[in-house]
Design a protein around this motif. Structure first.
Motif, short mmCIF file in Angstrom:
data_model
loop_
_atom_site.label_atom_id
_atom_site.label_comp_id
_atom_site.label_asym_id
_atom_site.label_seq_id
_atom_site.Cartn_x
_atom_site.Cartn_y
_atom_site.Cartn_z
N PRO A 160 -31.30 -35.60 -52.79
CA PRO A 160 -31.31 -34.87 -51.50
C PRO A 160 -29.93 -35.68 -51.00
O PRO A 160 -29.61 -36.86 -51.02
CB PRO A 160 -32.32 -35.32 -50.75
CG PRO A 160 -33.10 -36.39 -51.31
CD PRO A 160 -32.63 -36.56 -52.82
N MET A 161 -29.10 -34.72 -50.30
CA MET A 161 -27.88 -35.19 -49.72
C MET A 161 -27.76 -34.76 -48.24
O MET A 161 -28.10 -33.65 -48.09
CB MET A 161 -26.53 -34.60 -50.41
CG MET A 161 -26.50 -34.78 -51.85
SD MET A 161 -24.74 -34.51 -52.53
CE MET A 161 -24.68 -32.88 -52.46
N LEU A 162 -27.48 -35.66 -47.50
CA LEU A 162 -27.03 -35.41 -45.99
C LEU A 162 -25.72 -35.39 -45.96
O LEU A 162 -25.06 -36.14 -46.18
CB LEU A 162 -27.88 -36.38 -44.98
CG LEU A 162 -27.46 -36.38 -43.64
CD1 LEU A 162 -27.95 -34.88 -43.21
CD2 LEU A 162 -28.23 -37.27 -42.88
N ILE A 169 -25.65 -44.76 -47.84
CA ILE A 169 -25.23 -43.37 -47.49
C ILE A 169 -24.74 -42.47 -48.32
O ILE A 169 -24.61 -41.22 -48.49
CB ILE A 169 -24.39 -43.56 -46.11
CG1 ILE A 169 -23.13 -44.27 -46.48
CG2 ILE A 169 -25.09 -43.97 -45.01
CD1 ILE A 169 -22.14 -44.30 -45.25
N ARG A 173 -16.89 -29.87 -53.17
CA ARG A 173 -17.34 -31.18 -53.50
C ARG A 173 -17.40 -31.38 -54.77
O ARG A 173 -17.25 -32.81 -55.13
CB ARG A 173 -18.67 -31.42 -52.74
CG ARG A 173 -18.87 -31.22 -51.06
CD ARG A 173 -20.28 -31.50 -50.63
NE ARG A 173 -20.98 -30.71 -50.97
CZ ARG A 173 -21.50 -29.42 -49.78
NH1 ARG A 173 -20.90 -29.33 -48.78
NH2 ARG A 173 -22.36 -28.72 -50.21
N SER A 197 -18.02 -34.84 -48.38
CA SER A 197 -18.54 -33.84 -47.46
C SER A 197 -17.51 -33.59 -46.18
O SER A 197 -17.50 -32.62 -45.73
CB SER A 197 -19.86 -33.94 -47.10
OG SER A 197 -20.18 -34.76 -46.38
N SER A 250 -28.36 -30.60 -48.44
CA SER A 250 -28.01 -30.19 -49.59
C SER A 250 -28.81 -30.81 -50.85
O SER A 250 -29.20 -32.18 -50.82
CB SER A 250 -26.55 -30.43 -50.05
OG SER A 250 -26.08 -29.76 -51.08
N SER A 298 -21.88 -35.95 -51.67
CA SER A 298 -21.69 -35.66 -50.38
C SER A 298 -21.03 -36.85 -49.70
O SER A 298 -20.29 -36.81 -48.79
CB SER A 298 -23.10 -36.11 -49.62
OG SER A 298 -23.67 -37.06 -50.29
N LYS A 327 -23.31 -39.74 -54.80
CA LYS A 327 -23.64 -38.49 -54.61
C LYS A 327 -22.19 -37.78 -54.02
O LYS A 327 -21.37 -38.35 -53.55
CB LYS A 327 -24.70 -38.30 -53.63
CG LYS A 327 -25.99 -38.80 -54.03
CD LYS A 327 -27.33 -38.53 -52.88
CE LYS A 327 -27.37 -39.34 -51.64
NZ LYS A 327 -28.35 -39.16 -50.95
#
Lengths: 192, 164
Positions: free
Chosen positions: A132-134, B23, B129, B37, A141, B34, B32
């Motif tokens: 899961p990604m915040l 994070i 991304r 992002s 996402s 992200s 990740k």
């Protein structure tokens, strides 16, 4: 209603009645287990009696199935499933506030969190667990990142899913409405 | 251009994105996508590796981790500016990413990656991304002890090293 019916009969009648619009919606988890399963064999551990025609097989099956499945959920000793852990990790993000990353990110979107967790509940054995990604936008996402599959599904707060999938040599992207069912397109793209 | 920036970012410069746990890191231990992002919102912070001094990098990491006991520095992702500026999304032939020098008094080597006006559709953000993730070494982290011969790592306060 006839006064000859007992309390149990009235209760059973309620179980087979369509839901009243004036009643609050049942949470999806409970709703799923309370609803009779399609193609379910009519096995019933409790023998039917001839007390009343209202005691149909279906009513009994519904009652017994409900109590059995709820028992599963109420079993506090069973281990947490990987899917539940994933949902838990995402729902924990509800506690974060704006700037949770120290780089000015927006607060997590509750609508996006709800949408993502509903989507995860639809997973079957063919779908591997994503990360899961915040995101900085506050949206959630789901990420699959492996040599043969890269997929990024972003849950927009208005119940749409923006996706980008790289599978083998093919790339797919777009936006789909999320209708609380697994899109066959997305399932085909993220299944192993 | 920022008044603290020595020059605009050149295509030959190497850029680094600092990666922090938890994070930017998943349960699998991998970074990740992200981590990039911010590029579609207010800009994704990067360091101009070619011009940043060790002292500035140490100050940046120390400042980022100040007051956040649960976080640690796990390394950097690195890419060439020219590669990043050549990224595109969809069928367009236009540049998707702009790299700006946004240095400040304490961090003159600071820069930002921002999406261009050619990132239009919602799913373009997902693709962007992904493109950044693959361009920055497919998420391969350069660990603190390998980065700049551990010069940054060795100058970090012991308390921050212990978190890693």
């Amino acid at each position: 209603m006839s006064t000859s019916l007992g309390t149990a009969a009235i209760a059973a009648a309620f179980m087979v009645m369509p839901p009243s619009p004036s009643v609050s919606a049942i949470p999806s988890l409970l709703e799923a287990v309370a609803r009779p399963l399609p193609n379910e064999p009519a096995t019933n551990p409790i023998p039917t009696t001839s007390h009343s025609s209202i005691f149909t097989d279906r009513a009994f099956t519904t009652l017994t199935k409900t109590s059995l499945d709820l028992g599963q959920y109420l079993d506090t000793n069973r281990p947490t499933t990987p899917l539940e852990s994933l949902i838990g990790e995402i729902r924990e993000w509800n506690l974060l506030e704006a700037d949770w990353d120290g780089e000015g990110a927006q607060a997590p979107s509750q609508a996006s969190i709800r949408c993502a967790t509903e989507f995860i509940r639809l997973f079957d054995q063919t779908i591997s667990l994503p990360e899961p990604m915040l995101l900085n936008s506050g949206n959630i996402s789901l990420l699959w990142s492996a040599p043969e599959l890269y997929a990024d599904l972003e849950f927009l707060p208005d119940r749409r899913i923006a996706y980008f999938v790289k599978k083998s040599a093919d790339k797919h992207k777009g936006v789909l409405a999320f209708e609380a069912t697994m899109s066959p397109v997305l399932k085909a793209l993220i299944s192993s | 251009m920022s008044e603290y920036s020595p020059t605009p970012i050149r295509d030959t410069e190497r850029l680094t994105r600092f990666v922090f746990s938890p994070i930017h890191i998943g349960k699998s231990g991998k970074v990740k996508s992200s981590v990039f992002s911010h590029v579609t919102e207010k800009g994704c912070s990067i360091q101009r590796d070619s011009i940043a001094t060790n002292d500035e990098m140490v100050a940046f990491v120390t400042s980022f981790l100040a007051g956040k006991e649960d976080r640690s520095w796990v390394g950097v992702l690195s890419a060439k500016t020219g590669t990043i500026r050549s990224l595109k999304v969809g069928e367009t032939a236009h540049r998707a990413i702009c790299a700006y020098d946004t240095g400040n008094e304490n961090n003159p080597a600071h820069g930002e990656l921002c999406q261009s006006q050619y990132v239009i559709e919602e799913a373009d953000r997902n693709e962007l991304r992904a493109n950044l993730f693959f361009s920055f070494g497919e998420g391969a982290i350069i660990a603190p002890k390998q980065y700049r011969n551990a010069d940054i790592w060795n100058c970090l306060p012991a308390g921050l090293q212990l978190r890693a």
